[in-house]
Design a protein around this motif. Structure first.
Motif, mmCIF file in Angstrom:
data_model
loop_
_atom_site.group_PDB
_atom_site.id
_atom_site.type_symbol
_atom_site.label_atom_id
_atom_site.label_comp_id
_atom_site.label_asym_id
_atom_site.label_seq_id
_atom_site.Cartn_x
_atom_site.Cartn_y
_atom_site.Cartn_z
ATOM 1 N N VAL A 241 0.841 -1.196 0.000
ATOM 2 C CA VAL A 241 0.000 0.000 0.000
ATOM 3 C C VAL A 241 0.876 1.246 0.000
ATOM 4 O O VAL A 241 1.819 1.353 0.792
ATOM 5 N N ASN A 242 0.546 2.187 -0.855
ATOM 6 C CA ASN A 242 1.171 3.504 -0.827
ATOM 7 C C ASN A 242 0.318 4.380 0.088
ATOM 8 O O ASN A 242 -0.830 4.692 -0.244
ATOM 9 N N ALA A 243 0.867 4.763 1.226
ATOM 10 C CA ALA A 243 0.095 5.508 2.228
ATOM 11 C C ALA A 243 -0.452 6.816 1.672
ATOM 12 O O ALA A 243 -1.504 7.293 2.115
ATOM 13 N N ASP A 244 0.222 7.403 0.701
ATOM 14 C CA ASP A 244 -0.240 8.667 0.122
ATOM 15 C C ASP A 244 -1.543 8.513 -0.656
ATOM 16 O O ASP A 244 -2.228 9.503 -0.901
ATOM 17 N N ASP A 245 -1.877 7.289 -1.045
ATOM 18 C CA ASP A 245 -3.111 7.048 -1.797
ATOM 19 C C ASP A 245 -4.325 6.877 -0.896
ATOM 20 O O ASP A 245 -5.439 6.733 -1.390
ATOM 21 N N LEU A 246 -4.121 6.870 0.406
ATOM 22 C CA LEU A 246 -5.213 6.627 1.350
ATOM 23 C C LEU A 246 -5.694 7.922 1.989
ATOM 24 O O LEU A 246 -4.967 8.908 2.051
ATOM 25 N N ALA A 247 -6.920 7.859 2.488
ATOM 26 C CA ALA A 247 -7.466 8.970 3.272
ATOM 27 C C ALA A 247 -6.712 9.018 4.605
ATOM 28 O O ALA A 247 -6.136 8.010 5.029
ATOM 29 N N PRO A 248 -6.682 10.179 5.268
ATOM 30 C CA PRO A 248 -5.922 10.288 6.521
ATOM 31 C C PRO A 248 -6.289 9.234 7.570
ATOM 32 O O PRO A 248 -5.401 8.674 8.216
ATOM 33 N N ALA A 249 -7.562 8.938 7.737
ATOM 34 C CA ALA A 249 -7.964 7.933 8.735
ATOM 35 C C ALA A 249 -7.447 6.549 8.344
ATOM 36 O O ALA A 249 -6.982 5.789 9.202
ATOM 37 N N GLN A 250 -7.508 6.238 7.055
ATOM 38 C CA GLN A 250 -7.002 4.946 6.586
ATOM 39 C C GLN A 250 -5.482 4.881 6.733
ATOM 40 O O GLN A 250 -4.934 3.822 7.035
ATOM 41 N N ARG A 251 -4.834 5.994 6.503
ATOM 42 C CA ARG A 251 -3.380 6.046 6.633
ATOM 43 C C ARG A 251 -2.963 5.706 8.062
ATOM 44 O O ARG A 251 -2.035 4.926 8.285
ATOM 45 N N GLN A 252 -3.655 6.295 9.043
ATOM 46 C CA GLN A 252 -3.355 5.993 10.438
ATOM 47 C C GLN A 252 -3.610 4.522 10.739
ATOM 48 O O GLN A 252 -2.823 3.875 11.435
ATOM 49 N N GLU A 253 -4.712 4.005 10.212
ATOM 50 C CA GLU A 253 -5.038 2.593 10.418
ATOM 51 C C GLU A 253 -3.980 1.697 9.781
ATOM 52 O O GLU A 253 -3.589 0.670 10.354
ATOM 53 N N LEU A 254 -3.482 2.086 8.614
ATOM 54 C CA LEU A 254 -2.426 1.339 7.941
ATOM 55 C C LEU A 254 -1.181 1.261 8.810
ATOM 56 O O LEU A 254 -0.639 0.178 9.049
ATOM 57 N N PHE A 255 -0.717 2.399 9.297
ATOM 58 C CA PHE A 255 0.510 2.420 10.085
ATOM 59 C C PHE A 255 0.354 1.627 11.379
ATOM 60 O O PHE A 255 1.249 0.876 11.767
ATOM 61 N N TYR A 256 -0.773 1.792 12.043
ATOM 62 C CA TYR A 256 -1.007 1.057 13.284
ATOM 63 C C TYR A 256 -1.050 -0.450 13.018
ATOM 64 O O TYR A 256 -0.389 -1.241 13.696
ATOM 65 N N THR A 257 -1.832 -0.844 12.012
ATOM 66 C CA THR A 257 -2.011 -2.263 11.723
ATOM 67 C C THR A 257 -0.708 -2.900 11.270
ATOM 68 O O THR A 257 -0.369 -4.010 11.703
ATOM 69 N N LEU A 258 0.034 -2.212 10.424
ATOM 70 C CA LEU A 258 1.306 -2.745 9.964
ATOM 71 C C LEU A 258 2.276 -2.869 11.130
ATOM 72 O O LEU A 258 2.945 -3.899 11.298
ATOM 73 N N GLY A 259 2.342 -1.843 11.969
ATOM 74 C CA GLY A 259 3.226 -1.888 13.140
ATOM 75 C C GLY A 259 2.837 -3.000 14.101
ATOM 76 O O GLY A 259 3.698 -3.741 14.593
ATOM 77 N N TYR A 260 1.551 -3.134 14.371
ATOM 78 C CA TYR A 260 1.099 -4.167 15.294
ATOM 79 C C TYR A 260 1.340 -5.560 14.719
ATOM 80 O O TYR A 260 1.692 -6.500 15.451
ATOM 81 N N SER A 261 1.170 -5.704 13.403
ATOM 82 C CA SER A 261 1.419 -6.999 12.771
ATOM 83 C C SER A 261 2.892 -7.367 12.876
ATOM 84 O O SER A 261 3.226 -8.523 13.172
ATOM 85 N N TYR A 262 3.773 -6.408 12.640
ATOM 86 C CA TYR A 262 5.207 -6.668 12.815
ATOM 87 C C TYR A 262 5.506 -7.029 14.271
ATOM 88 O O TYR A 262 6.276 -7.940 14.559
ATOM 89 N N PHE A 263 4.908 -6.314 15.197
ATOM 90 C CA PHE A 263 5.114 -6.577 16.621
ATOM 91 C C PHE A 263 4.671 -7.992 16.976
ATOM 92 O O PHE A 263 5.368 -8.703 17.687
ATOM 93 N N SER A 264 3.506 -8.401 16.467
ATOM 94 C CA SER A 264 2.992 -9.730 16.796
ATOM 95 C C SER A 264 3.854 -10.839 16.172
ATOM 96 O O SER A 264 3.897 -11.941 16.692
ATOM 97 N N LYS A 265 4.535 -10.547 15.094
ATOM 98 C CA LYS A 265 5.439 -11.507 14.473
ATOM 99 C C LYS A 265 6.879 -11.344 14.990
ATOM 100 O O LYS A 265 7.765 -12.058 14.555
ATOM 101 N N ARG A 266 7.081 -10.395 15.878
ATOM 102 C CA ARG A 266 8.398 -10.105 16.470
ATOM 103 C C ARG A 266 9.423 -9.694 15.412
ATOM 104 O O ARG A 266 10.582 -10.026 15.495
ATOM 105 N N LYS A 267 8.930 -8.994 14.398
ATOM 106 C CA LYS A 267 9.811 -8.477 13.341
ATOM 107 C C LYS A 267 9.895 -6.969 13.481
ATOM 108 O O LYS A 267 9.373 -6.232 12.658
ATOM 109 N N LEU A 268 10.548 -6.507 14.500
ATOM 110 C CA LEU A 268 10.562 -5.085 14.802
ATOM 111 C C LEU A 268 11.720 -4.352 14.135
ATOM 112 O O LEU A 268 11.791 -3.131 14.199
ATOM 113 N N THR A 269 12.620 -5.042 13.505
ATOM 114 C CA THR A 269 13.747 -4.354 12.877
ATOM 115 C C THR A 269 13.552 -4.204 11.399
ATOM 116 O O THR A 269 12.785 -4.801 10.760
#
Length: 161
Positions: A133-161
């Motif tokens: 996903v290109n974050a610039d193509d999303l609405a601001p609310a979706q952009r925030q949801e993208l960053f949160y969801t992607l970050g949380y997914s990495y966290f849950s997979k322990r891929k923080l680097t």
């Protein structure tokens, strides 16, 4: 030119124009019918009636609607399939992206696929789609949801680097 021949030519021209106008009117009525059906399907979607909306959108897409209505209906039907966790949701959305890569909805389709897998607790697949996903193509609310969801997914997979 004899009178009968002129009359015959005039009648042929008149009937030709009348026939073309009736075809144009029928086409306009068909488009109005498609427009009303699309508005009805959108209403169902907004009310959260995803199964009924999916059926309505699939009927529009299969019913010989204009390219614009058909393309939008294909996307919305795929979206409803994802929300309902139907097994063909991923394939339908993937088919839409493949068939219409330049369509504005194709840019949010990757986001919707990622969110589908996030809600289904499949962090690896969510990451796979959300990274596209290109974050610039999303609405601001979706952009925030993208960053949160992607970050949380990495966290849950322990891929923080």
């Amino acid at each position: 030119m004899p009178y009968c021949l002129r009359l015959l030519v005039a009648l042929c021209i008149t009937f030709t124009f009348a026939y073309q106008n009736s075809l144009w009117a029928q086409d306009q009525l068909a488009q109005q019918g498609t427009s009303a059906a699309y508005r009805n399907a959108q209403d169902l979607l907004q009310k959260g009636q995803y199964a009924a909306a999916r059926e309505a959108f699939e009927a529009i897409a299969a019913g010989g609607a204009s390219v614009a209505y058909s393309t939008e209906a294909q996307y919305q039907a795929a979206y409803c399939a994802l929300v309902l966790f139907h097994g063909d949701g991923e394939a339908k959305m993937g088919s839409f992206i493949e068939a219409h890569p330049q369509h504005p909805k194709a840019k949010t389709a990757w986001f919707e696929l990622g969110m589908f897998y996030y809600r289904d607790n499949q962090a690896s697949k969510a990451i796979t789609y959300l990274k596209r996903v290109n974050a610039d193509d999303l609405a601001p609310a979706q952009r925030q949801e993208l960053f949160y969801t992607l970050g949380y997914s990495y966290f849950s997979k322990r891929k923080l680097t």
